[in-house]
Scaffold this motif. Structure first.
Motif, PDB file in Angstrom:
ATOM      1  N   SER A  87       0.851  -1.197   0.000  1.00 62.06           N
ATOM      2  CA  SER A  87       0.000   0.000   0.000  1.00 62.06           C
ATOM      3  C   SER A  87       0.885   1.245   0.000  1.00 62.06           C
ATOM      4  O   SER A  87       2.007   1.221   0.499  1.00 62.06           O
ATOM      5  CB  SER A  87      -0.929   0.028   1.228  1.00 62.06           C
ATOM      6  OG  SER A  87      -0.167   0.156   2.409  1.00 62.06           O
ATOM      7  N   VAL A 118      -4.145   9.318  -4.860  1.00 59.41           N
ATOM      8  CA  VAL A 118      -4.448   7.922  -5.242  1.00 59.41           C
ATOM      9  C   VAL A 118      -3.958   7.003  -4.129  1.00 59.41           C
ATOM     10  O   VAL A 118      -2.813   7.093  -3.691  1.00 59.41           O
ATOM     11  CB  VAL A 118      -3.773   7.537  -6.577  1.00 59.41           C
ATOM     12  CG1 VAL A 118      -4.057   6.060  -6.895  1.00 59.41           C
ATOM     13  CG2 VAL A 118      -4.249   8.437  -7.711  1.00 59.41           C
ATOM     14  N   ASN A 119      -4.834   6.127  -3.692  1.00 61.61           N
ATOM     15  CA  ASN A 119      -4.470   5.149  -2.667  1.00 61.61           C
ATOM     16  C   ASN A 119      -4.661   3.740  -3.256  1.00 61.61           C
ATOM     17  O   ASN A 119      -5.767   3.380  -3.674  1.00 61.61           O
ATOM     18  CB  ASN A 119      -5.325   5.322  -1.413  1.00 61.61           C
ATOM     19  CG  ASN A 119      -4.749   4.588  -0.221  1.00 61.61           C
ATOM     20  OD1 ASN A 119      -3.848   3.770  -0.347  1.00 61.61           O
ATOM     21  ND2 ASN A 119      -5.285   4.887   0.960  1.00 61.61           N
ATOM     22  N   GLU A 120      -3.582   2.978  -3.267  1.00 59.87           N
ATOM     23  CA  GLU A 120      -3.614   1.627  -3.842  1.00 59.87           C
ATOM     24  C   GLU A 120      -3.172   0.622  -2.780  1.00 59.87           C
ATOM     25  O   GLU A 120      -2.094   0.738  -2.200  1.00 59.87           O
ATOM     26  CB  GLU A 120      -2.696   1.560  -5.062  1.00 59.87           C
ATOM     27  CG  GLU A 120      -2.826   0.260  -5.850  1.00 59.87           C
ATOM     28  CD  GLU A 120      -2.084   0.330  -7.181  1.00 59.87           C
ATOM     29  OE1 GLU A 120      -1.648  -0.736  -7.660  1.00 59.87           O
ATOM     30  OE2 GLU A 120      -1.960   1.448  -7.734  1.00 59.87           O
ATOM     31  N   SER A 122      -3.089  -3.678  -1.695  1.00 57.16           N
ATOM     32  CA  SER A 122      -3.183  -5.066  -2.179  1.00 57.16           C
ATOM     33  C   SER A 122      -3.231  -6.043  -1.012  1.00 57.16           C
ATOM     34  O   SER A 122      -2.621  -5.827   0.039  1.00 57.16           O
ATOM     35  CB  SER A 122      -1.979  -5.402  -3.071  1.00 57.16           C
ATOM     36  OG  SER A 122      -1.976  -4.611  -4.239  1.00 57.16           O
ATOM     37  N   GLN A 151     -11.449   1.274  -8.333  1.00 58.00           N
ATOM     38  CA  GLN A 151     -11.018   0.236  -9.262  1.00 58.00           C
ATOM     39  C   GLN A 151     -10.537  -0.978  -8.457  1.00 58.00           C
ATOM     40  O   GLN A 151      -9.934  -0.835  -7.391  1.00 58.00           O
ATOM     41  CB  GLN A 151      -9.866   0.725 -10.147  1.00 58.00           C
ATOM     42  CG  GLN A 151     -10.245   1.867 -11.095  1.00 58.00           C
ATOM     43  CD  GLN A 151      -9.010   2.468 -11.744  1.00 58.00           C
ATOM     44  OE1 GLN A 151      -8.379   3.359 -11.154  1.00 58.00           O
ATOM     45  NE2 GLN A 151      -8.679   2.005 -12.941  1.00 58.00           N
ATOM     46  N   GLU A 158      -7.816  -5.506 -14.347  1.00 64.68           N
ATOM     47  CA  GLU A 158      -8.937  -4.733 -13.813  1.00 64.68           C
ATOM     48  C   GLU A 158     -10.261  -5.451 -14.078  1.00 64.68           C
ATOM     49  O   GLU A 158     -10.559  -5.862 -15.198  1.00 64.68           O
ATOM     50  CB  GLU A 158      -8.979  -3.348 -14.466  1.00 64.68           C
ATOM     51  CG  GLU A 158     -10.072  -2.443 -13.909  1.00 64.68           C
ATOM     52  CD  GLU A 158     -10.159  -1.112 -14.645  1.00 64.68           C
ATOM     53  OE1 GLU A 158     -10.820  -1.067 -15.709  1.00 64.68           O
ATOM     54  OE2 GLU A 158      -9.534  -0.135 -14.177  1.00 64.68           O
ATOM     55  N   ASP A 161     -14.625  -1.012 -12.146  1.00 59.57           N
ATOM     56  CA  ASP A 161     -14.293   0.412 -12.300  1.00 59.57           C
ATOM     57  C   ASP A 161     -15.598   1.196 -12.162  1.00 59.57           C
ATOM     58  O   ASP A 161     -16.495   1.064 -13.006  1.00 59.57           O
ATOM     59  CB  ASP A 161     -13.639   0.657 -13.664  1.00 59.57           C
ATOM     60  CG  ASP A 161     -13.089   2.075 -13.811  1.00 59.57           C
ATOM     61  OD1 ASP A 161     -13.368   2.912 -12.923  1.00 59.57           O
ATOM     62  OD2 ASP A 161     -12.384   2.330 -14.792  1.00 59.57           O
ATOM     63  N   THR A 183      -6.300  -6.259  -5.516  1.00 56.91           N
ATOM     64  CA  THR A 183      -5.827  -4.877  -5.349  1.00 56.91           C
ATOM     65  C   THR A 183      -6.979  -3.883  -5.503  1.00 56.91           C
ATOM     66  O   THR A 183      -7.804  -4.004  -6.415  1.00 56.91           O
ATOM     67  CB  THR A 183      -4.747  -4.549  -6.391  1.00 56.91           C
ATOM     68  OG1 THR A 183      -3.654  -5.466  -6.233  1.00 56.91           O
ATOM     69  CG2 THR A 183      -4.226  -3.129  -6.227  1.00 56.91           C
ATOM     70  N   LYS A 185      -7.884   0.273  -5.817  1.00 59.03           N
ATOM     71  CA  LYS A 185      -7.304   1.572  -6.169  1.00 59.03           C
ATOM     72  C   LYS A 185      -8.399   2.622  -6.076  1.00 59.03           C
ATOM     73  O   LYS A 185      -9.421   2.541  -6.771  1.00 59.03           O
ATOM     74  CB  LYS A 185      -6.719   1.527  -7.579  1.00 59.03           C
ATOM     75  CG  LYS A 185      -5.994   2.797  -7.991  1.00 59.03           C
ATOM     76  CD  LYS A 185      -5.387   2.628  -9.390  1.00 59.03           C
ATOM     77  CE  LYS A 185      -4.645   3.877  -9.826  1.00 59.03           C
ATOM     78  NZ  LYS A 185      -4.052   3.719 -11.201  1.00 59.03           N
ATOM     79  N   SER A 187      -9.120   6.693  -6.348  1.00 62.76           N
ATOM     80  CA  SER A 187      -8.529   7.945  -6.874  1.00 62.76           C
ATOM     81  C   SER A 187      -9.476   9.113  -6.603  1.00 62.76           C
ATOM     82  O   SER A 187     -10.702   9.008  -6.793  1.00 62.76           O
ATOM     83  CB  SER A 187      -8.285   7.820  -8.374  1.00 62.76           C
ATOM     84  OG  SER A 187      -7.453   6.701  -8.664  1.00 62.76           O
TER      85      SER A 187
END
Length: 207
Positions: A87, A118-120, A122, A151, A158, A161, A183, A185, A187
């Protein structure tokens, strides 16, 4: 003298005859009264009952009932109980309110206009799960008018969305059979400072 001799001879003959008859009679009586020693050849063993014996059951090996492989018991877990493997800004586990509904087991993704738009995040699923379910949306404590893009990727591909604004929510159900990494995501689409928090309400895995 001659008469006397003849008389004696006659008496002797009579005595001899009578003695022979007596001897014959005695022998005949003994032969009738004596025990018989003649064998017949028959078995001397005691006779057994002639009643029929019950049928003898031949033991047979029991045939086991057909079995099926034991399937794994149903399992489930919340993502809030798992550690993120990757992350850029740690997710926050706990209660989240989305579109007026409280979700006790949720994960929140905070984003910031300048520092972290943006925060991603997993999670490693270990190819051990089949289903994922959650409620996606902007939390009720975010800035009014917040707009976030959600997402979801499975092993880099992907599969979800969706753009959601403040006061909106969307149920998410995914097939994650054989997936190694899941994962998320989030935004930020707003262009001004504020409090922007995306969440996956009661996000959980099951099989």
């Amino acid at each position: 003298m001659e008469d006397s001799t003849a008389h004696n001879i006659a008496v002797g003959v009579v005595i001899t005859v009578v003695g022979g008859l007596i001897t014959a009679a005695i022998l005949a009586g003994l032969s009738q009264c004596g025990p018989s020693h003649t064998t017949t050849g028959q078995s001397t063993q005691p006779q057994t009952s002639s009643a029929p014996l019950p049928p003898t059951l031949t033991p047979t090996s029991a045939t086991p009932a057909p079995t099926t492989p034991n399937s794994a018991e149903p399992r489930s877990t919340y993502l809030s109980d798992m550690y993120a493997t990757q992350s850029n800004y740690d997710p926050v586990p706990g209660q989240a309110s989305i579109n007026g509904q409280v979700h006790p087991q949720s994960i929140e993704f905070q984003v910031y206009y300048v520092a972290n738009p943006v925060n991603e995040v997993s999670y490693n699923l270990g190819r051990d799960w089949r289903h994922f379910a959650a409620t996606a949306g902007v939390t009720d404590d975010s800035t009014s008018g917040a707009e976030l893009r959600f997402q979801i990727f499975i092993d880099g591909q992907e599969i979800y969305d969706r753009t959601l604004t403040y006061g909106e929510s969307n149920p998410v159900t995914l097939n994650v059979t054989g997936v190694l990494r899941l994962t998320f995501k989030v935004s930020l689409l707003n262009k001004e400072d504020g409090t922007y928090i995306g969440a996956m309400g009661d996000a959980h895995l099951s099989n």
